[in-house]
Enzyme design. Structure first.
Site, PDB file in Angstrom:
ATOM      1  N   SER A  28       0.929  -1.163  -0.094  1.00 49.51           N
ATOM      2  CA  SER A  28       0.094  -0.101  -0.068  1.00 49.51           C
ATOM      3  C   SER A  28       0.871   1.112  -0.251  1.00 49.51           C
ATOM      4  O   SER A  28       0.639   1.975  -0.651  1.00 49.51           O
ATOM      5  CB  SER A  28      -0.914  -0.115   1.425  1.00 49.51           C
ATOM      6  OG  SER A  28      -2.012  -0.826   1.241  1.00 49.51           O
ATOM      7  N   ARG A  32       1.555   4.372  -2.754  1.00 50.49           N
ATOM      8  CA  ARG A  32       1.529   5.815  -2.580  1.00 50.49           C
ATOM      9  C   ARG A  32       2.594   6.537  -2.970  1.00 50.49           C
ATOM     10  O   ARG A  32       2.636   7.583  -3.228  1.00 50.49           O
ATOM     11  CB  ARG A  32       0.742   5.700  -1.096  1.00 50.49           C
ATOM     12  CG  ARG A  32      -0.679   5.207  -1.047  1.00 50.49           C
ATOM     13  CD  ARG A  32      -1.131   5.081   0.318  1.00 50.49           C
ATOM     14  NE  ARG A  32      -2.494   4.660   0.265  1.00 50.49           N
ATOM     15  CZ  ARG A  32      -3.105   3.382   0.199  1.00 50.49           C
ATOM     16  NH1 ARG A  32      -2.347   2.600  -0.196  1.00 50.49           N
ATOM     17  NH2 ARG A  32      -4.358   3.404   0.330  1.00 50.49           N
ATOM     18  N   GLY A  98      -6.110  -3.684  -8.026  1.00 47.99           N
ATOM     19  CA  GLY A  98      -7.117  -2.826  -7.599  1.00 47.99           C
ATOM     20  C   GLY A  98      -6.741  -1.457  -6.982  1.00 47.99           C
ATOM     21  O   GLY A  98      -7.119  -0.558  -7.333  1.00 47.99           O
ATOM     22  N   SER A 169     -13.415   2.006   2.967  1.00 49.48           N
ATOM     23  CA  SER A 169     -12.221   1.524   2.033  1.00 49.48           C
ATOM     24  C   SER A 169     -11.193   2.375   1.694  1.00 49.48           C
ATOM     25  O   SER A 169     -11.382   3.705   1.127  1.00 49.48           O
ATOM     26  CB  SER A 169     -12.995   1.064   0.568  1.00 49.48           C
ATOM     27  OG  SER A 169     -11.870   1.089  -0.402  1.00 49.48           O
ATOM     28  N   ASP A 321      -6.881  -7.869   4.857  1.00 45.94           N
ATOM     29  CA  ASP A 321      -6.029  -8.827   3.903  1.00 45.94           C
ATOM     30  C   ASP A 321      -5.684 -10.006   4.837  1.00 45.94           C
ATOM     31  O   ASP A 321      -5.181 -10.905   4.043  1.00 45.94           O
ATOM     32  CB  ASP A 321      -5.137  -7.874   3.302  1.00 45.94           C
ATOM     33  CG  ASP A 321      -5.420  -6.814   2.278  1.00 45.94           C
ATOM     34  OD1 ASP A 321      -6.850  -7.095   1.837  1.00 45.94           O
ATOM     35  OD2 ASP A 321      -4.747  -5.919   2.050  1.00 45.94           O
ATOM     36  N   ARG A 352     -13.007 -14.184  -1.912  1.00 45.74           N
ATOM     37  CA  ARG A 352     -12.072 -14.870  -0.756  1.00 45.74           C
ATOM     38  C   ARG A 352     -12.844 -15.493   0.090  1.00 45.74           C
ATOM     39  O   ARG A 352     -12.423 -16.452   0.922  1.00 45.74           O
ATOM     40  CB  ARG A 352     -11.198 -13.410  -0.131  1.00 45.74           C
ATOM     41  CG  ARG A 352     -10.000 -13.397  -0.891  1.00 45.74           C
ATOM     42  CD  ARG A 352      -8.894 -12.554  -0.103  1.00 45.74           C
ATOM     43  NE  ARG A 352      -7.882 -12.441  -1.017  1.00 45.74           N
ATOM     44  CZ  ARG A 352      -7.267 -10.990  -0.888  1.00 45.74           C
ATOM     45  NH1 ARG A 352      -7.427 -10.223  -0.074  1.00 45.74           N
ATOM     46  NH2 ARG A 352      -6.215 -10.904  -1.572  1.00 45.74           N
ATOM     47  N   ARG A 396      -3.000 -13.945  -1.935  1.00 51.14           N
ATOM     48  CA  ARG A 396      -3.101 -14.345  -0.521  1.00 51.14           C
ATOM     49  C   ARG A 396      -3.764 -15.535  -0.297  1.00 51.14           C
ATOM     50  O   ARG A 396      -3.391 -16.180   0.823  1.00 51.14           O
ATOM     51  CB  ARG A 396      -3.817 -13.048   0.277  1.00 51.14           C
ATOM     52  CG  ARG A 396      -3.227 -11.794  -0.158  1.00 51.14           C
ATOM     53  CD  ARG A 396      -3.876 -10.642   1.161  1.00 51.14           C
ATOM     54  NE  ARG A 396      -3.475  -9.341   0.467  1.00 51.14           N
ATOM     55  CZ  ARG A 396      -2.413  -8.684   0.691  1.00 51.14           C
ATOM     56  NH1 ARG A 396      -1.367  -9.507   1.061  1.00 51.14           N
ATOM     57  NH2 ARG A 396      -2.218  -7.483   0.363  1.00 51.14           N
TER      58      ARG A 396
END
Ligand code: S3P
Length: 436
Positions: A28, A32, A98, A169, A321, A352, A396
């Site tokens: 993540s 960024r 995503g 989110s 996650d 998932r 994952r």
């Protein structure tokens, strides 16, 4: 990426896992660092950048927008951002990611040129309404395939909004902040429970005009049009990747591992709260703040007396996650573990909930599917195993099944394991280092 025919076997681990390891960079924060770095119009050095395919997709896209990337050393890159982005000549390929698609949509909606974002088969099935709707309220012009990728974005001048997000989110939040940072006025994003706040932390670090807080309506982030100050960024290890090794150490007898340099941002440490509830033995060895993020070393030991628990409510975004690997831990714990309020797990790289239930059931785990989670009846026995499990283009799931294989009486075959490269190409080499 050709991930087919990369099946591997996972089998019972008789010796404890032992050693000191470093987990690769936080996915993540890596995304960024590139996207916010690209907005600084200056030169920054990014250390411990992720080598996973997802972050490389974002890297290729910002290059197509005119950023220059120099590879300085292993995991260290220099990003030189232009004052003005170039108009991309080709479709911008987000591959399996995503995060790339949702964050970049916000940034690209507020540019004065058009662009198209596409993705692979898995990403093209994932919901984009969650970003198209708020961006459209800001005046963004986006054509989609019935709210799915590819997204055709006609860049334009946006207006600020005050948005109450129906879901918590971080991808949606970051998308709106990336639109807001290039929009006159104050853009406000509200969410009921706090999702990971890496964007807010990095924007603060790069001196954006941003304010965060909580009031009667929920957690808010307010952003004004801002110029970002170019600063070097050091990225911590990814707690979501560390989670696989922490759980493997907790369930394999005689294990003791130290994981160095893990990101410990409280919006990501829900798994440690679950460890506390279930009785996993872990301790912090060192904690510090690096580039406005908390980082530390963690020691995890074999934990023979774990107990099931309920996982629901505000904790869910803080461990979303990690739920597949937590399921493996729960299957080895005494009693029942109930996971609720996690419906969004169905919108990840795979559904998932059903994919996990299918795979774990096949290897002999007592797990029941619920619309917003699952229920596991755990016990200390080894799982039956002896089956082939599917990964559904989901890194994952691949790593969670691998961890489950270490406690199977008969080896299991994991199909298309190479999806692990999405976030953690070093997974097997690190495992081999500590498994003797
Ligand atoms: C991410 C946020 C989470 C997470 C994903 C990465 C991010 O998704 O599942 O792997 O970097 O912002 P949501 O924000 O959609 O819950």
């Amino acid at each position: 990426m050709n991930n087919l025919n990369s099946n591997i076997i996972s089998k019972k681990q008789n010796k404890g896992l032992k050693g000191i390891i470093n987990i690769p960079s936080d996915k993540s924060i890596s995304h960024r660092s590139l996207i916010f770095g690209a907005l600084t119009g200056g030169k920054i050095r990014i250390s411990n950048f992720s080598q996973g395919a997802d972050c490389l997709a974002t890297l290729n896209i910002i290059k197509q927008l005119g950023c220059k990337i120099n590879h300085i050393d292993k995991g260290i890159i220099e990003l030189i951002a232009p004052n003005k982005f170039s108009v991309p000549k080709n479709i911008l390929d987000c591959a399996n990611s995503g995060t790339s698609m949702r964050l970049l949509s916000g940034m690209l909606s507020a540019q004065n040129f058009d662009s198209v974002l596409s993705g692979d088969e898995s990403l093209s099935k994932r919901p984009m309404k969650r970003i198209i709707e708020p961006l459209s309220l800001m005046g963004a012009k986006i054509k989609s395939n019935n709210y799915k990728a590819p997204l055709e974005i006609m860049g334009t001048v946006l207006s600020p909004i005050e948005y109450f997000s129906p879901i918590s989110s971080a991808q949606v939040k970051s998308c709106i902040l990336l639109a807001g940072i290039n929009t006159d006025g104050i853009t406000v994003f509200y969410e009921k429970t706090l999702s990971r706040n890496h964007s807010e932390k990095m924007l603060e670090y790069l001196e954006a005009e941003i304010e965060t807080g909580q009031d009667d309506y929920g957690f808010y982030t307010k952003i004004r049009k801002s110029c970002l100050v170019p600063k070097n960024i050091i990225i911590p290890g990814d707690i979501s990747s560390a989670a696989f090794f922490m759980v493997m150490a907790a369930i394999v007898p005689n294990s003791e591992i130290i994981i160095q340099n893990i990101g410990l941002n409280p919006t990501r440490t829900g798994i440690l709260d679950v460890f506390d509830k279930m009785g996993v033995h872990y301790e912090f060895l060192d904690k510090k703040t690096v580039s406005n993020e908390e980082v530390g070393d963690i020691k995890v030991r074999y934990s023979p007396n774990t107990k099931g628990c309920e996982i629901s409510g505000e904790i869910i975004p803080r461990l979303i996650d990690e739920l597949p690997i937590i399921a493996v831990l729960a299957a080895q714990a005494e009693g029942q573990t109930i996971v609720k309020d996690a419906k969004d797990l169905r919108n990840k790289e795979s559904d998932r909930i059903s994919a996990l239930v299918l795979g774990l059931t096949k290897i002999g785990i007592d797990i029941k599917e619920k619309h917003d989670g699952f229920i596991i009846n755990g016990n200390k026995n080894d799982f039956t195993g002896g089956q082939e499990v599917e990964t559904y283009m989901d890194h994952r799931l691949a790593m969670s099944f691998f961890a489950a294989g270490l406690k199977c009486k008969k080896e299991i075959n994991i199909k298309d394991f190479a999806w692990v490269n999405t976030s953690f190409p070093e997974f097997l080499s690190i495992f081999n280092k500590i498994s003797y």
